[in-house]
Design a protein around this motif. Structure first.
Motif, PDB file in Angstrom:
ATOM      1  N   PRO A   1       5.073  -4.524 -19.682  1.00 39.66           N
ATOM      2  CA  PRO A   1       6.506  -4.256 -19.461  1.00 39.66           C
ATOM      3  C   PRO A   1       6.728  -2.963 -18.686  1.00 39.66           C
ATOM      4  CG  PRO A   1       6.135  -5.005 -21.714  1.00 39.66           C
ATOM      5  CD  PRO A   1       4.773  -4.797 -21.104  1.00 39.66           C
ATOM      6  N   ALA A   2       5.848  -1.975 -18.903  1.00 40.64           N
ATOM      7  CA  ALA A   2       5.978  -0.703 -18.183  1.00 40.64           C
ATOM      8  C   ALA A   2       5.866  -0.902 -16.677  1.00 40.64           C
ATOM      9  CB  ALA A   2       4.908   0.281 -18.668  1.00 40.64           C
ATOM     10  N   PHE A   3       5.072  -1.890 -16.238  1.00 44.09           N
ATOM     11  CA  PHE A   3       4.943  -2.164 -14.808  1.00 44.09           C
ATOM     12  C   PHE A   3       6.292  -2.568 -14.217  1.00 44.09           C
ATOM     13  CE2 PHE A   3       4.642  -5.576 -11.653  1.00 44.09           C
ATOM     14  CZ  PHE A   3       4.035  -4.907 -10.609  1.00 44.09           C
ATOM     15  N   PHE A   4       6.980  -3.492 -14.868  1.00 42.48           N
ATOM     16  CA  PHE A   4       8.269  -3.950 -14.346  1.00 42.48           C
ATOM     17  C   PHE A   4       9.280  -2.804 -14.297  1.00 42.48           C
ATOM     18  CE2 PHE A   4       6.293  -7.902 -15.753  1.00 42.48           C
ATOM     19  CZ  PHE A   4       6.599  -8.768 -14.723  1.00 42.48           C
ATOM     20  N   HIS A   5       9.303  -1.984 -15.347  1.00 44.00           N
ATOM     21  CA  HIS A   5      10.214  -0.840 -15.351  1.00 44.00           C
ATOM     22  C   HIS A   5       9.877   0.134 -14.223  1.00 44.00           C
ATOM     23  CE1 HIS A   5      12.722  -1.512 -18.843  1.00 44.00           C
ATOM     24  NE2 HIS A   5      11.670  -1.793 -19.597  1.00 44.00           N
ATOM     25  N   ALA A   6       8.584   0.413 -14.047  1.00 45.26           N
ATOM     26  CA  ALA A   6       8.170   1.395 -13.039  1.00 45.26           C
ATOM     27  C   ALA A   6       8.474   0.912 -11.627  1.00 45.26           C
ATOM     28  CB  ALA A   6       6.677   1.697 -13.189  1.00 45.26           C
TER      29      ALA A   6
ATOM     30  N   THR B   1       0.830  -1.210   0.000  1.00 44.49           N
ATOM     31  CA  THR B   1       0.000   0.000   0.000  1.00 44.49           C
ATOM     32  C   THR B   1       0.863   1.258   0.000  1.00 44.49           C
ATOM     33  OG1 THR B   1      -0.149   0.029   2.427  1.00 44.49           O
ATOM     34  CG2 THR B   1      -1.859  -1.180   1.235  1.00 44.49           C
ATOM     35  N   SER B   2       2.124   1.113  -0.353  1.00 44.83           N
ATOM     36  CA  SER B   2       3.077   2.212  -0.204  1.00 44.83           C
ATOM     37  C   SER B   2       2.898   3.297  -1.264  1.00 44.83           C
ATOM     38  CB  SER B   2       4.508   1.674  -0.259  1.00 44.83           C
ATOM     39  OG  SER B   2       4.812   1.188  -1.555  1.00 44.83           O
ATOM     40  N   TYR B   3       3.334   4.470  -0.912  1.00 47.26           N
ATOM     41  CA  TYR B   3       3.336   5.628  -1.812  1.00 47.26           C
ATOM     42  C   TYR B   3       4.152   5.316  -3.066  1.00 47.26           C
ATOM     43  CZ  TYR B   3       3.464  10.719  -2.809  1.00 47.26           C
ATOM     44  OH  TYR B   3       3.319  11.968  -3.360  1.00 47.26           O
ATOM     45  N   SER B   4       5.303   4.665  -2.870  1.00 47.07           N
ATOM     46  CA  SER B   4       6.188   4.369  -4.002  1.00 47.07           C
ATOM     47  C   SER B   4       5.548   3.389  -4.976  1.00 47.07           C
ATOM     48  CB  SER B   4       7.520   3.804  -3.495  1.00 47.07           C
ATOM     49  OG  SER B   4       8.218   4.765  -2.738  1.00 47.07           O
ATOM     50  N   LEU B   5       4.887   2.348  -4.450  1.00 45.62           N
ATOM     51  CA  LEU B   5       4.236   1.399  -5.349  1.00 45.62           C
ATOM     52  C   LEU B   5       3.097   2.075  -6.100  1.00 45.62           C
ATOM     53  CD1 LEU B   5       3.957  -1.416  -6.518  1.00 45.62           C
ATOM     54  CD2 LEU B   5       2.526  -2.041  -4.569  1.00 45.62           C
ATOM     55  N   GLN B   6       2.370   2.960  -5.424  1.00 47.16           N
ATOM     56  CA  GLN B   6       1.283   3.656  -6.109  1.00 47.16           C
ATOM     57  C   GLN B   6       1.819   4.545  -7.228  1.00 47.16           C
ATOM     58  OE1 GLN B   6      -1.642   2.565  -5.049  1.00 47.16           O
ATOM     59  NE2 GLN B   6      -2.688   3.619  -6.724  1.00 47.16           N
ATOM     60  N   GLN B   7       2.959   5.181  -6.995  1.00 46.92           N
ATOM     61  CA  GLN B   7       3.596   5.958  -8.060  1.00 46.92           C
ATOM     62  C   GLN B   7       3.934   5.060  -9.247  1.00 46.92           C
ATOM     63  OE1 GLN B   7       6.851   7.596  -5.650  1.00 46.92           O
ATOM     64  NE2 GLN B   7       6.086   9.663  -6.080  1.00 46.92           N
ATOM     65  N   ALA B   8       4.448   3.869  -8.955  1.00 48.95           N
ATOM     66  CA  ALA B   8       4.791   2.933 -10.027  1.00 48.95           C
ATOM     67  C   ALA B   8       3.549   2.499 -10.796  1.00 48.95           C
ATOM     68  CB  ALA B   8       5.506   1.719  -9.442  1.00 48.95           C
ATOM     69  N   LEU B   9       2.457   2.237 -10.086  1.00 49.62           N
ATOM     70  CA  LEU B   9       1.235   1.784 -10.744  1.00 49.62           C
ATOM     71  C   LEU B   9       0.688   2.835 -11.700  1.00 49.62           C
ATOM     72  CD1 LEU B   9      -0.586  -0.033  -7.804  1.00 49.62           C
ATOM     73  CD2 LEU B   9       0.533  -1.061  -9.784  1.00 49.62           C
ATOM     74  N   GLU B  10       0.813   4.093 -11.335  1.00 50.95           N
ATOM     75  CA  GLU B  10       0.320   5.151 -12.216  1.00 50.95           C
ATOM     76  C   GLU B  10       1.085   5.190 -13.538  1.00 50.95           C
ATOM     77  OE1 GLU B  10      -1.450   8.368  -8.972  1.00 50.95           O
ATOM     78  OE2 GLU B  10       0.331   8.883 -10.150  1.00 50.95           O
ATOM     79  N   ARG B  11       2.292   4.669 -13.548  1.00 50.42           N
ATOM     80  CA  ARG B  11       3.102   4.671 -14.772  1.00 50.42           C
ATOM     81  C   ARG B  11       3.047   3.332 -15.507  1.00 50.42           C
ATOM     82  NH1 ARG B  11       7.198   6.953 -11.241  1.00 50.42           N
ATOM     83  NH2 ARG B  11       8.592   5.196 -11.653  1.00 50.42           N
ATOM     84  N   SER B  12       2.201   2.413 -15.039  1.00 50.76           N
ATOM     85  CA  SER B  12       2.247   1.039 -15.548  1.00 50.76           C
ATOM     86  C   SER B  12       1.255   0.732 -16.656  1.00 50.76           C
ATOM     87  CB  SER B  12       2.022   0.059 -14.383  1.00 50.76           C
ATOM     88  OG  SER B  12       3.059   0.162 -13.445  1.00 50.76           O
ATOM     89  N   GLN B  13       0.351   1.657 -16.963  1.00 51.51           N
ATOM     90  CA  GLN B  13      -0.606   1.477 -18.062  1.00 51.51           C
ATOM     91  C   GLN B  13      -1.472   0.227 -17.874  1.00 51.51           C
ATOM     92  OE1 GLN B  13       1.815   1.463 -21.628  1.00 51.51           O
ATOM     93  NE2 GLN B  13       2.979   3.240 -20.942  1.00 51.51           N
ATOM     94  N   LEU B  14      -1.939   0.023 -16.640  1.00 54.11           N
ATOM     95  CA  LEU B  14      -2.758  -1.149 -16.335  1.00 54.11           C
ATOM     96  C   LEU B  14      -4.250  -0.848 -16.368  1.00 54.11           C
ATOM     97  CD1 LEU B  14      -0.791  -2.653 -13.287  1.00 54.11           C
ATOM     98  CD2 LEU B  14      -0.692  -3.386 -15.675  1.00 54.11           C
ATOM     99  N   VAL B  15      -4.636   0.408 -16.125  1.00 56.67           N
ATOM    100  CA  VAL B  15      -6.049   0.753 -15.957  1.00 56.67           C
ATOM    101  C   VAL B  15      -6.362   2.031 -16.732  1.00 56.67           C
ATOM    102  CG1 VAL B  15      -6.109  -0.329 -13.672  1.00 56.67           C
ATOM    103  CG2 VAL B  15      -5.621   2.115 -13.856  1.00 56.67           C
TER     104      VAL B  15
END
Length: 392
Positions: free
Chosen positions: A247-252, A30-44
């Motif tokens: 792939p963007a998820f892994f990079h983020a 639930t971390s701030y950093s993971l949420q930042q990564a998710l926003e760059r992951s093009q999942l939703v």
């Protein structure tokens, strides 16, 4: 009790300090950093964050997102096969847009960052204010179906009392945990009954005989294309197909989480034949697995991935490793114990909600799990250790 509510579209609208006031800073999921990564992951389609304040004091951050989702992803295999056939003629059948409260990842962790405990007198009012706001936001986005996930039994009951029947309560696939520290003076392997210990040794011997080795990698950006391909191998074979990573998820994740993210590579020479993506906070989470099913070298890859995750938790002095959902037979055989998870869902239109309720058992059947295994000699002490960690 009244609350002021505000919506934001990016996690950067909040300071890290405010985020960690609402979400446990020790929980990497639930971390701030993971949420930042998710926003760059093009999942939703997009993220939406609801903040609730009282007299200027921040009491909650609720993390939401919107996407199109197949309502049959949790159905029985027969129903999934039937739907796959029908979708050849009707591609959008039972694939509505959803407004989700939670994470787009299968973290088995909810995203209700609420400062008030459920027993606080103001908690029901806050939950009702949250419900009104997510109803309004979903309507604004043209979405009729709302879902909140992933809750343990206690929190699910607290929410159900506040909803007063307005949401259907459904079972998600259970998550699983292994306790990795010594129990009754015996370490993980010593505590195993001889049958399971012998199998473990045999599989690890096969792994070594195949010439395989493990390598822990902190910067896994150079391997993303291979990791994504191996991840898709597993995703395509999975009965429960949750999110499909990019792939963007892994990079983020590699960029945003720093030392909290790493990858265990299983190598045959320089060839990657399997991997585990590890997220590390107060607990170790082997969040995603990838396997090269074309590899013919043996080595009991899947089971050795489980063993290696447990060993990594031990090396980091973590009491628990969360092995997540699916593949229960294999996970139970290494000592994992399951814990229930729930989601709450409703349709904004009365007829839609009636149909959802009518077909609930078909769309969202109660998970069928294999019988638990008695893997350990000190089984009761092992279960008590898990309970002491608050996961059972």
């Amino acid at each position: 009790m009244s609350f002021s509510c505000q919506w934001s579209e990016r996690v950067s609208s909040f300071s890290r300090e405010d985020w960690e006031r609402c979400f446990d800073p020790g929980n990497v999921l639930t971390s701030y950093s993971l949420q930042q990564a998710l926003e760059r992951s093009q999942l939703v389609e997009g993220f939406h964050y609801l903040s609730l304040r009282q007299e200027g004091k921040l009491l909650a951050i609720i993390s939401c997102f919107s996407l199109s989702y197949s309502l049959t992803d949790l159905s029985a295999p027969g129903a999934q096969r039937l739907m796959a056939g029908l979708r050849k003629l009707f591609p959008g059948l039972l694939k509505p847009r959803l407004f989700m409260v939670g994470s787009p990842l299968a973290t088995c962790t909810h995203m209700l960052g609420i400062v008030l405990p459920p027993e606080d007198p103001g908690y029901p009012d806050l939950i009702r204010s949250m419900e009104r706001e997510i109803n309004r936001k979903a309507s604004e986005l043209g979405i009729r179906l709302l879902c909140l996930k992933e809750f343990d039994h206690r929190l699910s009951q607290s929410l159900a009392l506040a909803w007063q029947g307005r949401f259907l309560v459904c079972r998600s696939p259970d998550t699983t945990y292994v306790y990795t520290r010594a129990v009754a003076g015996l370490d993980y392997v010593e505590n195993m009954r001889s049958r399971y210990r012998d199998v473990l040794k045999k599989r690890k011997k096969a792994f070594a005989a195949a010439g395989l080795r493990w390598e822990l990698v902190r910067d896994f950006a150079p391997h993303v294309d291979v990791l994504h391909r191996l991840y898709l191998n597993v995703w395509q074979r999975s009965r429960f197909r949750f999110e499909r990573l990019t792939p963007a998820f892994f990079h983020a994740v590699n960029e945003a989480l720093g030392d909290q993210a790493s990858v265990l590579l299983c190598l045959d020479g320089e060839r990657i034949v399997a991997f585990e993506l590890l997220l590390n906070g107060q607990r170790l989470h082997p969040l995603y697995l990838g396997v090269d099913y074309d590899y013919q070298g043996g080595g009991a890859l899947y089971f050795n991935c489980l063993y290696r995750a447990i060993e990594e938790a031990q090396s980091q002095r973590q009491a628990l490793v969360e092995l997540g959902q699916s593949s229960y037979e294999a996970k139970f055989s290494v000592g994992a114990v399951s814990a229930r998870r729930y989601f709450h869902i409703k349709h904004a239109h009365p007829l839609g909600h009636f149909l959802l309720s009518r077909f609930k058992r078909w769309l969202f059947p109660t998970p069928r799990l294999p019988a638990p295994r008695r893997v350990f000699k000190c089984e009761e002490a092992y279960l008590q250790a898990l309970k002491s960690e608050g996961v059972l």
